[in-house]
Design a protein around this motif. Structure first.
Motif, PDB file in Angstrom:
ATOM      1  N   ARG A  60      32.965  49.300  85.261  1.00 58.24           N
ATOM      2  CA  ARG A  60      32.534  50.693  85.305  1.00 58.24           C
ATOM      3  C   ARG A  60      32.672  51.294  86.705  1.00 58.24           C
ATOM      4  N   GLU A  61      32.537  50.498  87.741  1.00 60.31           N
ATOM      5  CA  GLU A  61      32.873  50.990  89.079  1.00 60.31           C
ATOM      6  C   GLU A  61      34.346  51.394  89.118  1.00 60.31           C
ATOM      7  N   TYR A  62      35.181  50.553  88.520  1.00 63.83           N
ATOM      8  CA  TYR A  62      36.617  50.844  88.477  1.00 63.83           C
ATOM      9  C   TYR A  62      36.879  52.144  87.721  1.00 63.83           C
ATOM     10  N   ALA A  63      36.206  52.341  86.590  1.00 62.73           N
ATOM     11  CA  ALA A  63      36.414  53.558  85.796  1.00 62.73           C
ATOM     12  C   ALA A  63      36.041  54.804  86.599  1.00 62.73           C
ATOM     13  N   VAL A  64      34.956  54.738  87.355  1.00 59.20           N
ATOM     14  CA  VAL A  64      34.518  55.892  88.139  1.00 59.20           C
ATOM     15  C   VAL A  64      35.492  56.181  89.277  1.00 59.20           C
ATOM     16  N   ILE A  65      35.844  55.166  90.048  1.00 57.31           N
ATOM     17  CA  ILE A  65      36.722  55.415  91.193  1.00 57.31           C
ATOM     18  C   ILE A  65      38.136  55.771  90.731  1.00 57.31           C
TER      19      ILE A  65
ATOM     20  N   GLU B  55      25.170  57.898  88.784  1.00 52.52           N
ATOM     21  CA  GLU B  55      24.603  57.837  90.129  1.00 52.52           C
ATOM     22  C   GLU B  55      24.551  56.398  90.633  1.00 52.52           C
ATOM     23  N   TYR B  56      24.226  55.469  89.738  1.00 50.14           N
ATOM     24  CA  TYR B  56      24.159  54.058  90.134  1.00 50.14           C
ATOM     25  C   TYR B  56      25.529  53.550  90.588  1.00 50.14           C
ATOM     26  N   HIS B  57      26.568  53.847  89.814  1.00 55.61           N
ATOM     27  CA  HIS B  57      27.901  53.349  90.163  1.00 55.61           C
ATOM     28  C   HIS B  57      28.446  54.042  91.419  1.00 55.61           C
ATOM     29  N   ILE B  58      28.142  55.324  91.589  1.00 52.08           N
ATOM     30  CA  ILE B  58      28.509  56.004  92.835  1.00 52.08           C
ATOM     31  C   ILE B  58      27.823  55.323  94.019  1.00 52.08           C
ATOM     32  N   HIS B  59      26.550  55.000  93.851  1.00 53.26           N
ATOM     33  CA  HIS B  59      25.803  54.310  94.914  1.00 53.26           C
ATOM     34  C   HIS B  59      26.444  52.967  95.243  1.00 53.26           C
TER      35      HIS B  59
ATOM     36  N   GLU C 161      28.284  53.236  72.302  1.00 54.05           N
ATOM     37  CA  GLU C 161      27.582  52.769  73.487  1.00 54.05           C
ATOM     38  C   GLU C 161      26.523  53.776  73.922  1.00 54.05           C
ATOM     39  N   GLU C 162      25.351  53.263  74.202  1.00 52.85           N
ATOM     40  CA  GLU C 162      24.261  54.123  74.659  1.00 52.85           C
ATOM     41  C   GLU C 162      24.498  54.505  76.123  1.00 52.85           C
ATOM     42  N   VAL C 163      24.430  55.785  76.412  1.00 50.94           N
ATOM     43  CA  VAL C 163      24.611  56.265  77.785  1.00 50.94           C
ATOM     44  C   VAL C 163      23.359  55.935  78.581  1.00 50.94           C
ATOM     45  N   GLU C 164      23.516  55.094  79.579  1.00 52.44           N
ATOM     46  CA  GLU C 164      22.380  54.673  80.386  1.00 52.44           C
ATOM     47  C   GLU C 164      21.970  55.780  81.351  1.00 52.44           C
ATOM     48  N   SER C 165      20.665  55.935  81.529  1.00 58.49           N
ATOM     49  CA  SER C 165      20.142  56.943  82.437  1.00 58.49           C
ATOM     50  C   SER C 165      20.594  56.658  83.864  1.00 58.49           C
TER      51      SER C 165
ATOM     52  N   TRP D  62      34.422  66.073  89.827  1.00 58.72           N
ATOM     53  CA  TRP D  62      34.083  65.525  88.509  1.00 58.72           C
ATOM     54  C   TRP D  62      32.584  65.662  88.288  1.00 58.72           C
ATOM     55  N   SER D  63      32.191  66.297  87.193  1.00 58.52           N
ATOM     56  CA  SER D  63      30.768  66.408  86.868  1.00 58.52           C
ATOM     57  C   SER D  63      30.247  65.076  86.351  1.00 58.52           C
ATOM     58  N   ARG D  64      28.941  64.972  86.325  1.00 60.71           N
ATOM     59  CA  ARG D  64      28.312  63.772  85.776  1.00 60.71           C
ATOM     60  C   ARG D  64      28.740  63.558  84.328  1.00 60.71           C
ATOM     61  N   ALA D  65      28.759  64.637  83.535  1.00 61.53           N
ATOM     62  CA  ALA D  65      29.129  64.511  82.120  1.00 61.53           C
ATOM     63  C   ALA D  65      30.569  64.038  81.968  1.00 61.53           C
ATOM     64  N   GLN D  66      31.472  64.547  82.807  1.00 60.21           N
ATOM     65  CA  GLN D  66      32.876  64.125  82.725  1.00 60.21           C
ATOM     66  C   GLN D  66      33.031  62.649  83.065  1.00 60.21           C
ATOM     67  N   LEU D  67      32.293  62.185  84.066  1.00 55.57           N
ATOM     68  CA  LEU D  67      32.362  60.767  84.420  1.00 55.57           C
ATOM     69  C   LEU D  67      31.738  59.894  83.340  1.00 55.57           C
ATOM     70  N   GLU D  68      30.674  60.371  82.708  1.00 53.20           N
ATOM     71  CA  GLU D  68      30.089  59.625  81.593  1.00 53.20           C
ATOM     72  C   GLU D  68      31.087  59.465  80.458  1.00 53.20           C
ATOM     73  N   GLU D  69      31.906  60.507  80.229  1.00 50.06           N
ATOM     74  CA  GLU D  69      32.941  60.433  79.193  1.00 50.06           C
ATOM     75  C   GLU D  69      33.915  59.297  79.485  1.00 50.06           C
ATOM     76  N   ARG D  70      34.167  59.043  80.778  1.00 51.56           N
ATOM     77  CA  ARG D  70      35.078  57.974  81.169  1.00 51.56           C
ATOM     78  C   ARG D  70      34.441  56.595  81.049  1.00 51.56           C
ATOM     79  N   LEU D  71      33.115  56.543  80.949  1.00 45.51           N
ATOM     80  CA  LEU D  71      32.395  55.261  80.960  1.00 45.51           C
ATOM     81  C   LEU D  71      32.012  54.755  79.580  1.00 45.51           C
ATOM     82  N   TYR D  72      31.805  55.661  78.625  1.00 41.62           N
ATOM     83  CA  TYR D  72      31.190  55.257  77.360  1.00 41.62           C
ATOM     84  C   TYR D  72      32.003  55.689  76.144  1.00 41.62           C
ATOM     85  N   GLY D  73      32.066  54.795  75.154  1.00 40.25           N
ATOM     86  CA  GLY D  73      32.612  55.106  73.849  1.00 40.25           C
ATOM     87  C   GLY D  73      31.501  55.534  72.903  1.00 40.25           C
ATOM     88  N   TRP D  74      31.860  55.759  71.639  1.00 41.93           N
ATOM     89  CA  TRP D  74      30.904  56.290  70.652  1.00 41.93           C
ATOM     90  C   TRP D  74      29.668  55.425  70.447  1.00 41.93           C
TER      91      TRP D  74
END
Length: 219
Positions: free
Chosen positions: A153-158, A191-195, A183-187, A169-181
């Motif tokens: 997921r770090e790879y997907a974000v970068i 921000e965690y992966h950016i950190h 998968e529960e979107v983690e709170s 890239w908005s938070r929602a757009q990056l979430e789209e890159r991280l999760y499929g149908w």
């Protein structure tokens, strides 16, 4: 990097979904042609993996539906049909590549990377803004004299950020890159992966545009 997988075989679908997620792709999986034809119309994907032998309508009909809707998303056909006529029919219908089952997962990912490079205008496997470089084959991140391995997921974000340096890239757009149908979107996942990436690259490498999202510097 969101991929639509249209594959009716349960074992193959599960295997491909698991593999691609482990490589940093978000995957939505449809098990018949009708649901696949609808899915491509309601969400944006970077790539479609399409089986020809579907139980309701054929993969070629799905492909015709996609192109008739003026959707130009790259389509990689996955099929056990290896006759030349079948390959020609798929390519003539608008497919971008063709892979005959059984295939090695390494070859599948290489073809996926090649199609993604073609659609984003990159000529090789390195994404760079002059300061940060991402090798999309080894998935190694280079910054100055250091090299870093990444989680999927770090790879997907970068990857998203490096695809178009300077683009926000908005938070929602990056979430789209991280999760499929399924998968529960983690709170606070983004921000965690950016950190975690900033711990490797320093706080200045990924810029937070207040109220809008994140970007990396343009070269």
């Amino acid at each position: 990097m969101k991929i639509l997988l249209i594959e009716d075989d349960l074992m193959i679908g599960q295997s491909l979904s698991q593999f691609l997620k482990g490589e940093g792709y978000a995957v939505n999986w449809c098990q018949n042609g009708k649901s696949g034809s609808e899915a491509i119309k309601v969400e944006t994907y970077e790539l479609v993996l399409l089986d020809l032998g579907l139980p309701d309508i054929s993969g070629l009909e799905v492909l015709n539906n996609i192109r008739a809707a003026k959707i130009m998303t790259p389509v990689l056909i996955l099929t056990a049909r290896d006759a030349i006529d079948d390959r020609v029919a798929g390519l003539n219908a608008g497919a971008d590549d063709y892979l005959v089952k059984p295939f090695a997962l390494a070859e599948l990912e290489a073809r996926v990377r090649a199609l993604l490079r073609r659609t984003t205008g990159h000529t090789n496997s390195i994404l760079s803004n002059g300061e940060i470089s991402l090798d999309t084959v080894s998935k190694i991140l280079h910054f100055r004299e250091a090299a870093f391995t990444l989680s999927a997921r770090e790879y997907a974000v970068i990857y998203a950020l490096m695809e178009s340096p300077g683009k926000v890239w908005s938070r929602a757009q990056l979430e789209e890159r991280l999760y499929g149908w399924q998968e529960e979107v983690e709170s606070n996942a983004v921000e965690y992966h950016i950190h975690q990436l900033r711990k490797k690259l320093g706080t200045e490498a990924i810029i937070n545009i207040r109220g809008l999202g994140y970007r990396v510097k343009k070269s």
